[in-house]
Design a protein around this motif. Structure first.
Motif, PDB file in Angstrom:
ATOM      1  N   LEU A   1      -4.417  37.852 -54.652  1.00  0.00           N
ATOM      2  CA  LEU A   1      -2.852  38.202 -54.539  1.00  0.00           C
ATOM      3  C   LEU A   1      -3.055  37.945 -56.662  1.00  0.00           C
ATOM      4  CD1 LEU A   1      -1.539  34.949 -52.741  1.00  0.00           C
ATOM      5  CD2 LEU A   1      -0.776  37.076 -52.926  1.00  0.00           C
ATOM      6  N   ALA A   2      -3.672  37.161 -57.704  1.00  0.00           N
ATOM      7  CA  ALA A   2      -3.671  37.895 -58.801  1.00  0.00           C
ATOM      8  C   ALA A   2      -4.070  38.815 -58.907  1.00  0.00           C
ATOM      9  CB  ALA A   2      -4.080  36.915 -59.438  1.00  0.00           C
ATOM     10  N   THR A   3      -5.270  39.650 -58.750  1.00  0.00           N
ATOM     11  CA  THR A   3      -5.827  40.893 -58.713  1.00  0.00           C
ATOM     12  C   THR A   3      -3.974  42.150 -58.934  1.00  0.00           C
ATOM     13  OG1 THR A   3      -7.565  40.475 -57.763  1.00  0.00           O
ATOM     14  CG2 THR A   3      -6.873  42.728 -58.237  1.00  0.00           C
ATOM     15  N   CYS A   4      -3.551  42.049 -57.220  1.00  0.00           N
ATOM     16  CA  CYS A   4      -2.621  42.875 -57.158  1.00  0.00           C
ATOM     17  C   CYS A   4      -1.261  42.579 -58.192  1.00  0.00           C
ATOM     18  CB  CYS A   4      -1.555  42.231 -55.974  1.00  0.00           C
ATOM     19  SG  CYS A   4      -3.465  42.998 -54.589  1.00  0.00           S
ATOM     20  N   CYS A   5      -0.987  41.163 -58.494  1.00  0.00           N
ATOM     21  CA  CYS A   5      -0.092  41.175 -59.621  1.00  0.00           C
ATOM     22  C   CYS A   5       0.152  41.623 -61.355  1.00  0.00           C
ATOM     23  CB  CYS A   5      -0.569  39.436 -60.023  1.00  0.00           C
ATOM     24  SG  CYS A   5       1.022  39.056 -60.147  1.00  0.00           S
TER      25      CYS A   5
ATOM     26  N   TRP B   1       4.651  37.391 -60.369  1.00  0.00           N
ATOM     27  CA  TRP B   1       4.952  37.031 -58.933  1.00  0.00           C
ATOM     28  C   TRP B   1       3.516  36.105 -58.341  1.00  0.00           C
ATOM     29  CZ3 TRP B   1       1.445  39.000 -55.866  1.00  0.00           C
ATOM     30  CH2 TRP B   1       1.572  40.351 -55.992  1.00  0.00           C
ATOM     31  N   PHE B   2       3.077  36.049 -59.201  1.00  0.00           N
ATOM     32  CA  PHE B   2       1.516  34.645 -58.863  1.00  0.00           C
ATOM     33  C   PHE B   2       1.970  33.719 -58.558  1.00  0.00           C
ATOM     34  CE2 PHE B   2      -2.012  32.767 -59.347  1.00  0.00           C
ATOM     35  CZ  PHE B   2      -3.266  33.110 -58.783  1.00  0.00           C
ATOM     36  N   PHE B   3       2.641  32.933 -59.242  1.00  0.00           N
ATOM     37  CA  PHE B   3       2.646  31.940 -58.790  1.00  0.00           C
ATOM     38  C   PHE B   3       3.535  31.156 -57.603  1.00  0.00           C
ATOM     39  CE2 PHE B   3       1.041  30.937 -63.462  1.00  0.00           C
ATOM     40  CZ  PHE B   3      -0.346  30.635 -62.777  1.00  0.00           C
ATOM     41  N   ILE B   4       4.434  32.275 -57.434  1.00  0.00           N
ATOM     42  CA  ILE B   4       5.751  32.028 -55.916  1.00  0.00           C
ATOM     43  C   ILE B   4       4.480  32.603 -54.669  1.00  0.00           C
ATOM     44  CG2 ILE B   4       7.101  33.182 -55.145  1.00  0.00           C
ATOM     45  CD1 ILE B   4       8.420  33.441 -58.080  1.00  0.00           C
ATOM     46  N   ALA B   5       3.524  33.567 -55.117  1.00  0.00           N
ATOM     47  CA  ALA B   5       3.040  33.949 -53.760  1.00  0.00           C
ATOM     48  C   ALA B   5       2.157  33.124 -53.162  1.00  0.00           C
ATOM     49  CB  ALA B   5       2.017  34.940 -54.056  1.00  0.00           C
ATOM     50  N   ALA B   6       1.572  32.954 -54.804  1.00  0.00           N
ATOM     51  CA  ALA B   6       0.077  31.449 -54.400  1.00  0.00           C
ATOM     52  C   ALA B   6       0.364  30.217 -53.820  1.00  0.00           C
ATOM     53  CB  ALA B   6      -0.721  31.266 -55.769  1.00  0.00           C
TER      54      ALA B   6
ATOM     55  N   LEU C   1       4.504  20.385 -53.895  1.00  0.00           N
ATOM     56  CA  LEU C   1       4.133  22.891 -53.583  1.00  0.00           C
ATOM     57  C   LEU C   1       5.486  23.018 -53.542  1.00  0.00           C
ATOM     58  CD1 LEU C   1       1.322  22.665 -51.006  1.00  0.00           C
ATOM     59  CD2 LEU C   1       1.335  23.324 -54.147  1.00  0.00           C
ATOM     60  N   LEU C   2       5.928  21.988 -52.936  1.00  0.00           N
ATOM     61  CA  LEU C   2       7.559  22.587 -52.775  1.00  0.00           C
ATOM     62  C   LEU C   2       8.152  22.826 -53.802  1.00  0.00           C
ATOM     63  CD1 LEU C   2       9.356  24.068 -51.005  1.00  0.00           C
ATOM     64  CD2 LEU C   2      10.417  21.178 -50.330  1.00  0.00           C
ATOM     65  N   TYR C   3       8.482  21.472 -55.004  1.00  0.00           N
ATOM     66  CA  TYR C   3       8.484  21.656 -57.032  1.00  0.00           C
ATOM     67  C   TYR C   3       8.256  22.072 -57.157  1.00  0.00           C
ATOM     68  CZ  TYR C   3      12.686  17.504 -55.340  1.00  0.00           C
ATOM     69  OH  TYR C   3      12.915  17.062 -55.063  1.00  0.00           O
ATOM     70  N   SER C   4       6.668  23.054 -57.175  1.00  0.00           N
ATOM     71  CA  SER C   4       6.491  23.838 -58.077  1.00  0.00           C
ATOM     72  C   SER C   4       6.229  24.811 -57.475  1.00  0.00           C
ATOM     73  CB  SER C   4       4.672  23.564 -57.856  1.00  0.00           C
ATOM     74  OG  SER C   4       4.475  21.838 -57.532  1.00  0.00           O
ATOM     75  N   LEU C   5       7.314  25.381 -56.422  1.00  0.00           N
ATOM     76  CA  LEU C   5       7.948  26.485 -55.990  1.00  0.00           C
ATOM     77  C   LEU C   5       8.604  26.861 -56.952  1.00  0.00           C
ATOM     78  CD1 LEU C   5       6.818  28.757 -54.292  1.00  0.00           C
ATOM     79  CD2 LEU C   5       8.363  27.668 -52.351  1.00  0.00           C
ATOM     80  N   ILE C   6       9.492  25.480 -56.514  1.00  0.00           N
ATOM     81  CA  ILE C   6      11.469  26.025 -57.027  1.00  0.00           C
ATOM     82  C   ILE C   6      11.195  26.135 -58.649  1.00  0.00           C
ATOM     83  CG2 ILE C   6      13.413  24.411 -57.861  1.00  0.00           C
ATOM     84  CD1 ILE C   6      13.106  23.424 -54.797  1.00  0.00           C
ATOM     85  N   PHE C   7       9.822  25.689 -58.978  1.00  0.00           N
ATOM     86  CA  PHE C   7       9.981  25.686 -61.112  1.00  0.00           C
ATOM     87  C   PHE C   7       9.585  26.990 -61.287  1.00  0.00           C
ATOM     88  CE2 PHE C   7      10.268  20.675 -61.230  1.00  0.00           C
ATOM     89  CZ  PHE C   7      11.415  20.628 -62.240  1.00  0.00           C
ATOM     90  N   SER C   8       8.496  27.343 -60.148  1.00  0.00           N
ATOM     91  CA  SER C   8       7.707  28.769 -60.413  1.00  0.00           C
ATOM     92  C   SER C   8       9.253  29.644 -60.187  1.00  0.00           C
ATOM     93  CB  SER C   8       6.217  28.810 -59.789  1.00  0.00           C
ATOM     94  OG  SER C   8       6.682  29.026 -58.633  1.00  0.00           O
ATOM     95  N   VAL C   9      10.233  29.458 -59.426  1.00  0.00           N
ATOM     96  CA  VAL C   9      10.601  30.673 -58.778  1.00  0.00           C
ATOM     97  C   VAL C   9      12.115  30.629 -60.071  1.00  0.00           C
ATOM     98  CG1 VAL C   9      12.751  31.429 -57.992  1.00  0.00           C
ATOM     99  CG2 VAL C   9      10.596  30.948 -56.450  1.00  0.00           C
ATOM    100  N   ALA C  10      12.197  29.552 -60.272  1.00  0.00           N
ATOM    101  CA  ALA C  10      13.027  29.582 -61.736  1.00  0.00           C
ATOM    102  C   ALA C  10      12.764  30.313 -62.875  1.00  0.00           C
ATOM    103  CB  ALA C  10      13.355  27.455 -62.175  1.00  0.00           C
ATOM    104  N   ILE C  11      11.275  29.503 -63.248  1.00  0.00           N
ATOM    105  CA  ILE C  11      10.566  30.517 -64.135  1.00  0.00           C
ATOM    106  C   ILE C  11      10.752  32.248 -64.253  1.00  0.00           C
ATOM    107  CG2 ILE C  11       8.244  30.676 -65.449  1.00  0.00           C
ATOM    108  CD1 ILE C  11       7.757  28.511 -64.777  1.00  0.00           C
TER     109      ILE C  11
END
Ligand SMILES: [Zn+2]
Length: 325
Positions: free
Chosen positions: A145-149, A156-161, A202-212
């Protein structure tokens, strides 16, 4: 005769193992010619010795077979790894020849690492196969994912990861806890709690990464509010079902009542959050009672059945106590 028999019976095991003296052997053999009982003892001793030998031999053969099978699996693993190296080398050469720099080569390399984690690792690793396979699979998937990103210039790496980890943790964590956590450890006894805690983080981390990623604070406020309402409801439901120390009937009643309350209010709460004003919750509730009658009926039924269960549970409870006393 009785005393001689006792002496012979004591010597017989040594006689069977052929470790007694010549004079003892002659003494035993002379006695055996005239004593049926000691002869029987000798036969049964010989039979046991034979069976012991047979078991030893069987275990030896099985052990050798198991070792051979293990060697074979390991060899297949090494061959698979070798086969996977071919496209790596080919792509390395082609990428260098056409682009004069390594770029898409790393995508191929990390994809093959993902493949290797699922094929080579389980064949080569001797113990804790599941732990190694899932660990290397998730690790190589993150690399891919990181390489593709990086290759596509995305952020979008953190959202996917985090999304991948969220899905994987739900499936893999309880199995890993069951298989590898020490016996009687807290997290082994509370696998549900482990998954719920991990997923919440993980869910809260996902929301923050989407927000960023999308850079709007409006989204963050709404997403956090809606998620918190749902997460708190899910936690309460989980805690009632798993940790409320009452009988099954009362627990079912409690869960049903809670579910009814959740059903009757969730739409209203989410609508209010989406419309942006907490003050509108009161207004939305009055609208909900007029419009959302199916939801409302369902929740009333849930709460009513839940109350019935609670009452039956309360009545049954003292009976159970008497039984156990
Ligand atoms: Zn005898």
């Amino acid at each position: 005769m009785k005393n001689i028999c006792d002496i012979v019976q004591d010597i017989l095991p040594l006689y069977v193992d052929e470790v007694c003296s010549d004079s003892s052997r002659t003494f035993v053999e002379e006695h055996l010619e005239e004593c049926e009982k000691c002869l029987e003892t000798l036969k049964s001793l010989r039979k046991n010795a034979f069976e012991d030998n047979l078991i030893d031999e069987k275990e030896n053969i099985l052990g050798r077979h198991f070792k051979a099978a293990k060697r074979k699996t390991f060899t297949v693993g090494v061959i698979t790894a070798g086969v996977l190296m071919i496209p790596v080398i080919v792509c390395l050469i082609v990428n260098l020849a056409t682009g004069h720099a390594l770029n898409w080569f790393f995508i191929v390399l990390t994809s093959l690492l993902v493949t290797a984690s699922l094929t080579v690792v389980p064949l080569v690793v001797e113990s804790k196969k599941l732990l190694w396979t899932s660990g290397t699979f998730l690790g190589s998937l993150m690399l891919l994912l990181a390489t593709c990103c990086i290759y596509t210039g995305g952020k979008w790496f953190f959202i996917a990861a985090i999304s991948v980890l969220l899905g994987a943790s739900t499936v893999i964590l309880p199995i890993i806890a069951k298989k590898y956590f020490p016996e009687h450890s807290f997290w082994k006894r509370n696998k549900g709690l482990l998954v719920f805690t991990t997923d919440t983080i993980l869910l809260y981390s996902l929301i923050f990464s989407v927000a960023i990623f999308i850079k709007t604070t409006n989204f963050l406020f709404k997403a956090l509010s809606i998620t918190t309402v749902c997460v708190v409801s899910a936690w309460l439901f989980f805690l009632i079902v798993r940790y409320w120390r009452v009988n099954g009937l009362m627990r079912t009643g409690g869960a049903l009542i809670f579910f009814g309350m959740f059903l009757s209010s969730i739409n209203t709460i989410i609508n209010s959050i989406l419309e942006g004003s907490v003050l509108e919750i009161g207004y939305n509730f009055s609208v909900a009672f007029k419009d959302d009658w199916i939801n409302l009926e369902l929740s009333v039924i849930c709460i009513a059945v839940g109350i019935i269960f609670l009452f039956i549970g309360l009545i049954v409870k003292p009976k159970n106590k008497n039984k156990s006393n």
